[in-house]
Design a protein around this motif. Structure first.
Motif, PDB file in Angstrom:
ATOM      1  N   PHE A 272      12.655   4.751 -37.349  1.00  0.00           N
ATOM      2  CA  PHE A 272      11.699   3.828 -36.735  1.00  0.00           C
ATOM      3  C   PHE A 272      10.710   3.246 -37.741  1.00  0.00           C
ATOM      4  O   PHE A 272      10.417   2.038 -37.679  1.00  0.00           O
ATOM      5  CB  PHE A 272      10.961   4.500 -35.569  1.00  0.00           C
ATOM      6  CG  PHE A 272      10.156   3.531 -34.757  1.00  0.00           C
ATOM      7  CD1 PHE A 272      10.776   2.619 -33.915  1.00  0.00           C
ATOM      8  CD2 PHE A 272       8.775   3.510 -34.844  1.00  0.00           C
ATOM      9  CE1 PHE A 272      10.047   1.713 -33.164  1.00  0.00           C
ATOM     10  CE2 PHE A 272       8.030   2.614 -34.096  1.00  0.00           C
ATOM     11  CZ  PHE A 272       8.672   1.717 -33.252  1.00  0.00           C
TER      12      PHE A 272
ATOM     13  N   GLY B  20      14.232  -1.034 -31.318  1.00  0.00           N
ATOM     14  CA  GLY B  20      13.222   0.001 -31.555  1.00  0.00           C
ATOM     15  C   GLY B  20      13.682   1.359 -31.045  1.00  0.00           C
ATOM     16  O   GLY B  20      13.526   2.378 -31.723  1.00  0.00           O
TER      17      GLY B  20
ATOM     18  N   CYS C 131      14.550   4.519 -33.401  1.00  0.00           N
ATOM     19  CA  CYS C 131      13.768   5.729 -33.108  1.00  0.00           C
ATOM     20  C   CYS C 131      14.706   6.920 -32.915  1.00  0.00           C
ATOM     21  O   CYS C 131      14.468   8.005 -33.447  1.00  0.00           O
ATOM     22  CB  CYS C 131      12.901   5.500 -31.878  1.00  0.00           C
ATOM     23  SG  CYS C 131      11.727   6.809 -31.553  1.00  0.00           S
TER      24      CYS C 131
END
Length: 198
Positions: free
Chosen positions: A49, A40, A44
């Motif tokens: 994301f 994640g 991101c």
């Protein structure tokens, strides 16, 4: 973790085997959470994301119901999972552009594959001798097959309703990769079974 498990064993009178199962479950959950957090953060940072989420959600829904390829070592699993996400997010949407009408027959093939092949893992199959347990296991397997079919159907419906949504192609490729790795797992399991007989 050992302190917590000792307290649980003392408080509830769990056997050593039950504590081993709890340790295995906790470790698996922690490993999966750590991988998901790292992935994640990575997606991101690179600005992908939303694509990560559109890959993660169907992946989790399918994996918990139908299994797939599992690895014993954390880092092997980590790199395989990372490759899985990179294929669904970066590589396949660019290398294999899909016409919107081609998405539906491919998803139908994936849904049928998930239903026929899954649930499937490389772990040893548990032999159930009790008739009641066999019925319960058969019922769970059938339920998992239907739920996987439903997940793929939901992805197909979303692709139909929102054909311009660029994130759904990631969900599409996640479903395709999952079906492929289920078939690979089935083949590997059959090979392993026949090698043990030889």
């Amino acid at each position: 973790m050992q302190y917590i498990l000792d307290k649980i064993q003392e408080e509830y009178g769990f056997s050593d085997y039950q504590i081993k199962l709890l340790r295995f479950s906790f470790t698996g959950i922690l490993y999966d959470l750590s991988k998901t957090l790292i992935f994640g953060i990575y997606f991101c940072i690179i600005g992908r994301f939303p694509e990560f989420l559109f890959a993660l959600i169907p992946l989790v829904l399918l994996r918990i119901r139908s299994g797939g390829i599992h690895f014993r070592k954390y880092w092997t699993c980590f790199f395989f999972s990372f490759l899985y996400f990179c294929l669904a997010i970066h590589i396949l949407p660019v290398l294999v552009p899909m016409h919107p009408l081609a998405v539906y027959p491919v998803l139908l093939v994936c849904a049928v594959t998930d239903y026929l092949v899954g649930p499937n893992t490389l772990k040893e199959k548990i032999v159930v001798r009790d008739a009641v347990m066999k019925d319960a296991q058969s019922s769970r397997i059938k339920k998992a097959k239907i739920e996987c079919f439903q997940v793929v159907l939901i992805v197909a419906i979303l692709c139909f309703l929102f054909p311009e949504n660029r994130y759904l192609i990631v969900s599409f490729w996640t479903v395709v990769i999952h079906a492929v790795q289920l078939v690979i797992t089935k083949v590997m399991r059959e090979v392993k079974f026949h090698e043990e007989l030889a």
